[in-house]
Design an enzyme around this catalytic site. Structure first.
Site, PDB file in Angstrom:
ATOM      1  N   GLY A  74       0.820  -1.210   0.000  1.00 39.27           N
ATOM      2  CA  GLY A  74       0.000   0.000   0.000  1.00 39.27           C
ATOM      3  C   GLY A  74       0.851   1.256   0.000  1.00 39.27           C
TER       4      GLY A  74
ATOM      5  N   ARG B  60       8.759 -24.265   2.049  1.00 39.34           N
ATOM      6  CA  ARG B  60       8.005 -24.268   3.302  1.00 39.34           C
ATOM      7  C   ARG B  60       6.954 -25.367   3.390  1.00 39.34           C
ATOM      8  NH1 ARG B  60       7.144 -17.783   4.149  1.00 39.34           N
ATOM      9  NH2 ARG B  60       9.257 -17.422   4.908  1.00 39.34           N
TER      10      ARG B  60
ATOM     11  N   GLU C 241      -0.071  -9.260  -0.764  1.00 37.49           N
ATOM     12  CA  GLU C 241      -0.658 -10.554  -0.428  1.00 37.49           C
ATOM     13  C   GLU C 241      -2.091 -10.691  -0.944  1.00 37.49           C
ATOM     14  OE1 GLU C 241      -0.206 -11.654   3.667  1.00 37.49           O
ATOM     15  OE2 GLU C 241      -1.267 -13.556   3.422  1.00 37.49           O
TER      16      GLU C 241
ATOM     17  N   ARG D 173       4.612 -19.953  -1.846  1.00 39.03           N
ATOM     18  CA  ARG D 173       5.491 -18.798  -1.936  1.00 39.03           C
ATOM     19  C   ARG D 173       6.833 -19.106  -1.307  1.00 39.03           C
ATOM     20  NH1 ARG D 173       6.978 -14.822   1.592  1.00 39.03           N
ATOM     21  NH2 ARG D 173       5.554 -15.583   3.186  1.00 39.03           N
TER      22      ARG D 173
ATOM     23  N   LEU E 243       8.293  -9.723   0.388  1.00 33.32           N
ATOM     24  CA  LEU E 243       8.730  -8.333   0.513  1.00 33.32           C
ATOM     25  C   LEU E 243       9.070  -7.748  -0.849  1.00 33.32           C
ATOM     26  CD1 LEU E 243      10.891  -8.177   3.784  1.00 33.32           C
ATOM     27  CD2 LEU E 243       8.507  -7.580   3.453  1.00 33.32           C
TER      28      LEU E 243
END
Lengths: 635, 343
Positions: free
Chosen positions: A21, A323, A416, A426, A432
Site C-alpha cells: 500500500g 516451506r 498478499e 510462496r 517483501l
C-alpha cells in the site's frame, strides 16, 4: 438518513498501509495524484513488520552467478509451476531496482565486505538472495516507506503549505464497502475506529493492499487485521479471486507458551544452521526430501553441514526445502507421536552456533524467545510447529498493470491480497520483493487509469445509504450473537476441516458449517457505542472472513491433487492435468461460484530456461512434446 | 493450570472514567494482552485496546501496567504474584480516546517535523556503498518499533502539555541521531537542528526513555548525548532554559526557525492545552474535578496536581552521577565523578 458522513475527494485511494500500500501510494503521488492511504491500524504498524528474513532480489552481491533468470526459475519451482509466469518474470526482473530504490529513501541494509547490500540464503533460493537487516527486515521496509511518505509530505508542505496537500494517511480507518458507478469504481465507504464516524471517499481508482486472511485460522502468525477485507471487497465489487485453496502454513511457528502460539520463528534460523529434530533427537528432514528436489538437497548430515561454509561444492541441507515440504514433514512427525509435549518439534540452533553468533545473527529471535517465552535459544532448542502464515491466492490481476479481472474497472491489487504471483507456494523472501514490485506497478497504473477516464464516476446515494445501514446493523440488533464466539467457531471450522491436510468429507462438512455460520453472522450484534468498539469492528469483519473462507473451502474441495499449500490426503499426488487449471471464485448475489480457467502458458524463451528432466515432473505429455519441439528448434 | 486473578482496568473517555475491577482467568505462559483479550471475549466486548502483532514487533499495545509504561504483549503474567492486583491504565502523556486507547497523533506530528533523509547528490540507486561498521550505529535506532513508551515516560512532556509544541521527544531524537550518523545522509546540520528546533535542550538525560525501551535502544547514551556534544556549549545554559519558561514565545527570538520547524503555536498539538498558558504564568491551582466529583485520569496515578520539575525534584545541581559533563566544567569536577564522565 441523518447519519453524518465525512466526504473526501481523491484521485487514488490505497486501502492498506503495509508495504504494498505504501509503495503504491508513493508511486501515485509521484505521478501527481492526490492520494489517500487507508490504514486499519496506526501508520507504520502494518503486518509487514513481521517479515523477518529479507527481501529476495537477484542483485548478485554475494554470488555473482545469480540473475533474474535463476530467481524466476526458483519462484516457478517453489510455486510448483502454477504461478502466473508473467508476474514471476516481472518480479524477478524488477526486484533489484526496487531494493536499491529503498536505499535512496534511507534504508540501511546489512552490508557485504565491499559495502554492497548483503544477501542471505533462504529456503528454495539457489543463491544467497535476501537483502536483510538482521532479522527485522520487514520493520526496516515499512519504516523506510513510511519515512519516504513523510518526506513527500514535507515537500508538499514547502510547495503547497500543507503536509496533506497531496497525500494523506487515514489511520485506524476501515473500508467496509466499495462503491461503483456502473462497472467503474466510484468510491469507498468506511469508518474511523477512534470516533465511529463514517467516511466516504469519492475516487475513480482504488488500490487494494489489505494483506491476507489468516485470522480465519486458530493458529496463525497473522494479526487481527488479517480478515480478508480486500479479497471480500473485490468479490463484492465484481472482481474474481484465484487459487484461494493455497494457504501457506509456515513450518516453524512457536508452539510454546500457548499465548504466543503461531508467532513465527524465521527461516533464517535454519538458513544459519538450525536443524529440526524430533523427540527421539533424530534430524528427520532427510526422510522427507521429495523426488523432485532429490538432486539439489544433501542426503547425509555431513554434506549438509559442509554446505553452510562451502555451498558451491555441497548440496543444501533438507531443512531448507520449500516451506510446504517442511510443514508437512513436521506435521507427519507429530502425528507419528514423535513430537514435543506442546505438539511441535525441536528447532535446535543452540548446539550449532556459539551464543555470541546466535545473538549477532538472530537478535530479534533471541529477544523474542527470551522475553515472550523465557527460553534462551542459545542454550535450549525451540519448540516449533506449522502456523497459518500467508495466502497465495487472491485477487486475479493483470500481471503488468495489477488491474483486477472481472467486471469491475478502476480496481487494482498488490501484495498478499493479489493472487497468481506465487502459484501454489510462496518462497520466503519473495513477499517483501513482491509488494515492492507490484505495489509500484499498482500505484503507477492506478494513476494512469485516472488520466484515461473521460469523466469522474460518481457513487450513488442509495449505495451509500445501504453501506451505512449495513455498518450500523450489528449495533442496532439486540440479542444477536457475540462476534467473538462466532469468530472462534469460524476458526475452529477452518483450522480443523480446511487446515494443512484436507479430506473430501471434511471439506464438504466445512462448507455446510460455513453456510450455517453465514446465517449466524447475519444476526451478529455488538454492545456499546460506535467509538473505538472492537466488538463492533469484529462483527463487521466477520462477513469478509466468511466469504473468503467459503472460497478457500470450495476451491480446496474442487482441486483433487496435492500441490504446494494444498494437501489432499485422498489425492496425495501432484497431477500434471491440474497444473493447467486455475480455480477462479466470483460472487453471484451472496453465493460463491467457482470456475476453472487455464493457467497462462509460459513464453518459449522462459520455459526453455528449465531442464526437461525437471519439467517432466510437472507437465503433461502433450506439453512435454511441445517443449521438445521448442528445444529442437533452438538447436 | 489456570487461576483467577484480580485486574483493575481504567475505562472511560476524554470526559473521564475510573478503574474497574475484574476477576479473570489466567493460564500458564500468558501475557497481560492475553488477559485483556479474554476480558473482551468474555466480559467486556467493547473494551478498547490497540494491538497488532502480539510479538513485540509492532509497538501497538503500549499501556501502563502497575504504573510502568510497558507493552501488554511483552509483560508475562508470571512476573506478578498470584494475589497481586494488576492495574492497567492508558498512556498518561497522550489524551485518552477510550479505555486504553490514547491519541498518539503528537508523535506523528513530530515525525513530520523531523527533516527526512537527504539522499547524496549524484549517487545512483544501486551505487550506495557503506561499511557494516558504519551502518550499525544508525541501525540500532532503526530497531525502534514506535511504541512511544519513551515519549510517554519523558518528564518534559508527561504532565507538561505546554512543552509539546517545542519538544519532539526521545523517539525523534534517535531519528535525528540515526540520520546524523547515516554514512550517506547529505544534510549536515542535524545536531544544530535538533537543538534549535526539536527542543533537545529540554532533555536533561535522566535516561527514563532508555529504561522503558522494549527494544533496549540506548537512547540517551548512544543518541542524545552524542547529539548534544557538538552544540552543547552554545545552547546548554540553565538561564536560557529559564528565559524560555518565563518569557512569552513572541518575546524570544531564534525559536522554531527552519523549514519544517514546529509552528510553536500555544494551542498544543493535541488540542488539549487549548488556550492554556504556560504553567509558570498561572497561580497554583487544585486539580479539576469532573461533574461526578471524580478526578480526571491524569490525576489519579500521581499524588500531586502537577508533576515535579522537568529535572526531577530529587535532583540537585550541579547534577552528579550522569555520564554527561559540561566541557567547560570538566576540569572543575571532583575526583569521585571521574568514573562516570563521557570524555
Amino acid at each position: 438518513m441523518t447519519t453524518r458522513i465525512e466526504r473526501h475527494h481523491y484521485d487514488v485511494v490505497v486501502i492498506g498501509a503495509g508495504g504494498a500500500g505504501l509503495r503504491a501510494a508513493i508511486e501515485a503521488r509521484l505521478a501527481g495524484k492526490r492520494t489517500a492511504i487507508i490504514s486499519k491500524s496506526l501508520f507504520g504498524k502494518a503486518h509487514t513488520v513481521m517479515a523477518e528474513g529479507g527481501a529476495a532480489a537477484a542483485m548478485g552481491n554475494v554470488n555473482s552467478r545469480d540473475n533474474w533468470k535463476v530467481h524466476f526459475g526458483d519462484t516457478m519451482r517453489g510455486g510448483k509451476f502454477l504461478n502466473n509466469f508473467r508476474m514471476a518474470e516481472l518480479h524477478a526482473k524488477e526486484a533489484p531496482e526496487r531494493i536499491w530504490e529503498l536505499e535512496t529513501y534511507g534504508a540501511l541494509f546489512d552490508r557485504t565486505k565491499d559495502g554492497k547490500i548483503s544477501q542471505r540464503n533462504f529456503g528454495g533460493h539457489e543463491y544467497p538472495r535476501l537483502a536483510h537487516v538482521g532479522d527485522r527486515t520487514g520493520l526496516e521496509l515499512i519504516r523506510t516507506l513510511q519515512q519516504k511518505i513523510v518526506s513527500l509530505q514535507q515537500e508538499d508542505k514547502r510547495k503547497h503549505g500543507d503536509y496533506e496537500a497531496k497525500i494523506k494517511v487515514f489511520s485506524e480507518t476501515t473500508i467496509t464497502e466499495l462503491l461503483l458507478d456502473g462497472d467503474r469504481v466510484a468510491g469507498a465507504f468506511g469508518y474511523v475506529r477512534e470516533s465511529g464516524e463514517f467516511l466516504l471517499f469519492e475516487t475513480p481508482a482504488v488500490v487494494l493492499a489489505t494483506g491476507g486472511v489468516g485470522k480465519s485460522y486458530k493458529v496463525t502468525s497473522n494479526s487481527w487485521e488479517y480478515t480478508g477485507d480486500g479479497h471480500a471487497l473485490a468479490l463484492r465489487a465484481g472482481a474474481t479471486l484465484i487459487n484461494m485453496e493455497f494457504l501457506q502454513f509456515h513450518p516453524t511457528g512457536m508452539v510454546w507458551p500457548p499465548s504466543v502460539k503461531g508467532i513465527l520463528v524465521t527461516e533464517s534460523v535454519r538458513g544459519d544452521g538450525g536443524v529440526l529434530k524430533n523427540s527421539d533427537g533424530k534430524r528427520f528432514m532427510f526422510d522427507y526430501v521429495p523426488d523432485v528436489f532429490r538432486h539439489q538437497y544433501a542426503d547425509t548430515e555431513e554434506e549438509a553441514d559442509r554446505w553452510y561454509t562451502d555451498p558451491d561444492n555441497n548440496r543444501r541441507p533438507p531443512e531448507l526445502l520449500p516451506r510446504d515440504e517442511v510443514a508437512r514433514a513436521i506435521n507427519s512427525e507429530v502425528k507419528a507421536g514423535r513430537g514435543t509435549p506442546a505438539g511441535g518439534v525441536f528447532l535446535d540452533i543452540a548446539s550449532r552456533l556459539t551464543p555470541a553468533e546466535i545473538q549477532r545473527k538472530l537478535p530479534s529471535m533471541y529477544h523474542q524467545f527470551k522475553e515472550l517465552a523465557d527460553v534462551d535459544i542459545t542454550k535450549v532448542p525451540m519448540e516449533v510447529g506449522p502456523t497459518c502464515h500467508y495466502v497465495m491466492g487472491g485477487v486475479e490481476v493483470d500481471p503488468d498493470t495489477t488491474a483486477a479481472h472481472g467486471r469491475v474497472e478502476g480496481l487494482f491489487a498488490a501484495g498478499e491480497v493479489s493472487g497468481g504471483m506465487h502459484g501454489s507456494n510462496r518462497l520466503g523472501g519473495n513477499s517483501l520483493s513482491d509488494l515492492l514490485v507490484f505495489g509500484k506497478r499498482a500505484g503507477e497504473h492506478a494513476a494512469a487509469y485516472t488520466d484515461s477516464l473521460p469523466k469522474r464516476p460518481k457513487p450513488a446515494a442509495a449505495d451509500v445509504e445501504a453501506a451505512v445501514s449495513a455498518a450500523l446493523a450489528p449495533l442496532s440488533r439486540e440479542n444477536g450473537e457475540n462476534p467473538y464466539t462466532l469468530q472462534q467457531d469460524l476458526q475452529a471450522v477452518m483450522g480443523d476441516l480446511v487446515g494443512i491436510i484436507r479430506r473430501e468429507a471434511e471439506l464438504t462438512d466445512a462448507l455446510k458449517r460455513l453456510q450455517e455460520l453465514k446465517r449466524r453472522v447475519a444476526n451478529v450484534s455488538a454492545v456499546g457505542g460506535r467509538k473505538y468498539n472492537p466488538g463492533w469492528h469484529l462483527a463487521l469483519d466477520l462477513r469478509n472472513m466468511l466469504v473468503v473462507s467459503e472460497c478457500t473451502a470450495m476451491a480446496a474441495l474442487e482441486r483433487e491433487e496435492s500441490r504446494g499449500g494444498h494437501t489432499r490426503e485422498d489425492f496425495p499426488k501432484m497431477s500434471p492435468e491440474w497444473r493447467q487449471v486455475n480455480l477462479v471464485c466470483a460472487l453471484d448475489g451472496d453465493d460463491v461460484v467457482l470456475e476453472r480457467k487455464p493457467v497462462p502458458k509460459m513464453r518459449s524463451e522462459l520455459i526453455t530456461l528449465f531442464k526437461r528432466t525437471e519439467l517432466s515432473k510437472y507437465l503433461t505429455d502433450d506439453e512435454l512434446a511441445e517443449f521438445d519441439a521448442l528445444s529442437g528448434e533452438a538447436k | 493450570m489456570g487461576s483467577t486473578r484480580k485486574f483493575r482496568v481504567w475505562r472511560g473517555d476524554e470526559n473521564g472514567g475510573d478503574l474497574q475491577d475484574f476477576q479473570v482467568e489466567v493460564n500458564e505462559g500468558e501475557v497481560v494482552l492475553d488477559v485483556i483479550h479474554r476480558l473482551q471475549a468474555t466480559q467486556t466486548p467493547d473494551l478498547a485496546c490497540r494491538w497488532n502483532c502480539k510479538a513485540g514487533k509492532c509497538g501497538s499495545c503500549s499501556m501502563e501496567i502497575n504504573g510502568m509504561p510497558k507493552l501488554g504483549c511483552m509483560t508475562r503474567m508470571s512476573t506478578f504474584t498470584e494475589d497481586e492486583t494488576v492495574t492497567i491504565t492508558p498512556l498518561r502523556t497522550f489524551p485518552v480516546i477510550r479505555d486504553l486507547v490514547t491519541d498518539v497523533s503528537y508523535n506523528y506530528e513530530k515525525a513530520r517535523e523531523t527533516p527526512a533523509f537527504a539522499p547524496p547528490a549524484g549517487v545512483a540507486p544501486g551505487d550506495y556503498r557503506m561499511q557494516q561498521v558504519d551502518v550499525e550505529r544508525s541501525q540500532e535506532f532503526r530497531k525502534c518499533i514506535e511504541c512511544f513508551l519513551c515519549q510517554n515516560t519523558c518528564h518534559v512532556v508527561r504532565d507538561h502539555e505546554e512543552n509539546k509544541p517545542e519538544f519532539s521527544g526521545p523517539r525523534y531524537f534517535i531519528r535525528a541521531a540515526e540520520l546524523d550518523m547515516h554514512p550517506l545522509d547529505a544534510k549536515t546540520d542535524r545536531k544544530e537542528y535538533a537543538q534549535a528546533s526539536m527542543g533537545m535542550g529540554y532533555c536533561n538525560i535522566t535516561k527514563c526513555c532508555t529504561e522503558v525501551c522494549p527494544e533496549h535502544i540506548k537512547i540517551t547514551d548512544n543518541a542524545i548525548i552524542p547529539m548534544k556534544e557538538r552544540v552543547i556549549d552554545r545552547k546548554f545554559d540553565p538561564l536560557v532554559w529559564l528565559g524560555r519558561k518565563i518569557l512569552r514565545r513572541d518575546q524570544l527570538n531564534g525559536q522554531g526557525q527552519g523549514l519544517d520547524a514546529p509552528s510553536g503555536k500555544p494551542a498544543g498539538v493535541t488540542g488539549h492545552a487549548k488556550g492554556v498558558g504556560p504553567t509558570s504564568a498561572r497561580l497554583p491551582e487544585p486539580p479539576d474535578l469532573q461533574e461526578d466529583g471524580k478526578l480526571a485520569l491524569t490525576e489519579i496515578t500521581f499524588d500531586r496536581p502537577a508533576a515535579p520539575s522537568p529535572f526531577g525534584e530529587d535532583v540537585s545541581f550541579p547534577m552528579r552521577g550522569t555520564s554527561y559533563v559540561h566541557p567547560d566544567r570538566q576540569r572543575e569536577t571532583s575526583p569521585e565523578d571521574e568514573g562516570t564522565q563521557a570524555h
